[in-house]
Scaffold this active site. Structure first.
Site, PDB file in Angstrom:
ATOM      1  N   PHE A 114       0.823  -1.220   0.000  1.00 27.37           N
ATOM      2  CA  PHE A 114       0.000   0.000   0.000  1.00 27.37           C
ATOM      3  C   PHE A 114       0.853   1.265   0.000  1.00 27.37           C
ATOM      4  CE2 PHE A 114      -0.124   2.446   3.970  1.00 27.37           C
ATOM      5  CZ  PHE A 114       0.751   1.702   4.753  1.00 27.37           C
ATOM      6  N   LYS A 115       2.119   1.144   0.364  1.00 29.46           N
ATOM      7  CA  LYS A 115       2.966   2.340   0.404  1.00 29.46           C
ATOM      8  C   LYS A 115       3.120   2.972  -0.974  1.00 29.46           C
ATOM      9  CE  LYS A 115       5.411   1.409   4.670  1.00 29.46           C
ATOM     10  NZ  LYS A 115       4.808   0.121   5.104  1.00 29.46           N
ATOM     11  N   ASP A 116       2.854   2.188  -2.024  1.00 31.89           N
ATOM     12  CA  ASP A 116       2.900   2.751  -3.375  1.00 31.89           C
ATOM     13  C   ASP A 116       1.902   3.900  -3.555  1.00 31.89           C
ATOM     14  OD1 ASP A 116       4.899   1.079  -4.501  1.00 31.89           O
ATOM     15  OD2 ASP A 116       3.441  -0.519  -4.825  1.00 31.89           O
TER      16      ASP A 116
END
Ligand SMILES: *Cc1c(COP(=O)(O)O)cnc(C)c1O
Length: 465
Positions: A114-116
């Site tokens: 999810f850090k993308d």
């Protein structure tokens, strides 16, 4: 007319514009930056936004956090379009049903975590600010895996930016290592240090504290304290709510959020403060449970970090917690300064019973054991054929008493094949993005875990100044 301005949780920074806050990262007084007022959404907004595609919704959510003179509409739209176009799913963050639960899949970006979402947005934003204001940015960070690769993919090939990421040599998974080192753009510099993740973090800290070096080489950080990262994540709370509620403003929804640095769940808190009808935020930790203990007892005190099958949450000092504390302490920077001072001196912060009760009205905190995590992966897979990654499994388990909650899926299970094998006896099939990864050409410099050597390497790598 004054528009939105950014202030520090510790109250000792002159008000900043949005782009100034993004470039500052950590506030110069040691605090975290926040807008001086939280923009409010109306029921009409909620109705209108419920059907927007992700990138356009992100524009609407982020828009009131920056003045148009600082970040023009066309620029913001362009940044969001580009940031989310690289996601492999047309809906960017699809809300799916599996195993009788609602799962918000946040892992369709280039590094499958999810850090993308945040780092693709931040990379594009950095590039715009540098092209407008001139100058350069040299990002320096240490990683145990996920953040480093998402940061590298967020800024690869961007002009004006170099990135140096330290990882512990042969102590990240082979896939995670190759996700970083197979990025061959000229501005990407991987360094494997002969040491631990903690050694890497210490070196990064030392270099940031070397003020002449920091200023001369325009060092910047990319960790989760950057305000722009929080904002990009706020967008998917609105997105998920819209898909579920079809825009009915009185439909309340709970979210289960696997938490380490309090970044992702703070984005949910922000959405709630903006007026999104959130019933509960289920804060899920693994056995590194400093945050769970805080919400259960009112005392925030750190303990030793224990390794788990959900390693991206193996954190005992949540860097974004100070933002929440600021609101809990009635936006009183003086009190926040005192609390952070207490934490430094005595290793803990304690809030009153009244404050703890206030916090418990929104947050429901649960710590999940290793056995429960693996059991959750196993039973979910058995029932539905759907594989949870271990971080997501922590969230799903924590939401046991909330069958209607939206569970945030923070990584693709193939990134944590080891844990999945422990749970179901075999590793998950590799998605296309990871196939052939281990055979890709790579580039990485191996160095001793020594601050002077790393500094020399950075100086030798960058263009002369
Ligand atoms: C970073 C990370 C988390 C924790 O997110 P925070 O914003 O630090 O709370 C959870 N799951 C995965 C897969 C992560 O990479």
């Amino acid at each position: 007319m004054m528009g939105v301005r950014y202030i520090s949780t510790r109250g000792q920074v002159e008000p900043l514009t949005f782009t100034q806050a993004v470039m500052m990262g950590l506030a110069t007084d040691g605090g975290l930056l926040l807008p001086d007022a939280i923009p409010q959404v109306t029921p009409d907004h909620l109705r209108q936004w419920a059907t927007l595609p992700f990138a356009e919704l992100a524009v609407q959510v982020i828009r009131p956090f920056a003045d148009a003179e600082d970040l023009p509409d066309v620029v913001l739209r362009e940044i969001c379009q580009r940031a989310f176009a690289c996601f492999a799913h047309p809906e960017v963050t699809p809300l799916v049903q599996a195993g009788g639960r609602r799962i918000l899949e946040l892992f369709h970006g280039p590094t499958l975590a999810f850090k993308d979402v945040a780092l693709q947005f931040l990379g594009n934003l950095f590039e715009y600010i540098l092209s407008r204001d001139g100058g350069a940015l040299n990002i320096l960070g240490a990683t145990s895996g996920d953040t480093g690769s998402a940061a590298i993919h967020g800024v690869r090939g961007r002009s004006g930016i170099h990135i140096f990421i330290l990882h512990p040599h042969q102590r990240v998974s082979p896939i995670q290592e190759r996700q970083m080192t197979s990025v061959l753009d000229d501005n990407v510099h991987n360094i494997a240090i002969r040491g631990s993740f903690d050694d890497g973090q210490q070196i990064v800290k030392d270099l940031f504290n070397d003020l002449p070096f920091r200023q001369r080489y325009q060092l910047g950080a990319i960790n989760s304290i950057n305000w722009a990262r929080i904002l990009a994540q706020t967008a998917y709370y609105f997105f998920a709510w819209g898909r579920l509620s079809a825009g009915h403003p009185d439909r309340r929804v709970s979210f289960a959020v696997p938490t380490g640095n309090f970044g992702d769940i703070f984005a949910g808190y922000l959405a709630q403060r903006m007026g999104l009808p959130i019933e509960r935020l289920i804060l899920a930790t693994n056995r590194n449970d400093i945050l769970t203990r805080f919400f259960q007892s009112g005392c925030y005190g750190s303990a030793e970090v224990k390794p788990t099958v959900s390693p991206s949450m193996d954190i005992q000092r949540a860097s974004n917690f100070e933002r929440y504390l600021y609101y809990l302490l009635d936006e009183d920077a003086q009190q926040v300064r005192q609390a952070m001072h207490d934490l430094e001196q005595s290793g803990q912060i304690t809030v009153s019973a009244e404050k703890r009760q206030q916090a418990a009205q929104l947050f429901h905190a649960v710590a999940v054991s290793e056995e429960e995590t693996l059991e959750q992966i196993r039973s979910f897979h058995q029932q539905s054929g759907y594989l949870l990654d271990p971080h997501t499994a922590v969230g799903v388990r924590a939401a046991f008493d909330y069958p209607d909650a939206i569970c945030l899926a923070t990584a693709h299970p193939a990134k944590f094949g080891d844990a999945v094998r422990q749970a179901i006896g075999h590793e998950p099939p590799l998605p296309p993005a990871l196939q052939g990864m281990l055979d890709r050409p790579s580039r990485c410099t191996i160095l001793a875990a020594d601050t002077a050597q790393i500094k020399q390497h950075i100086v030798a790598t960058l263009p002369p100044r």
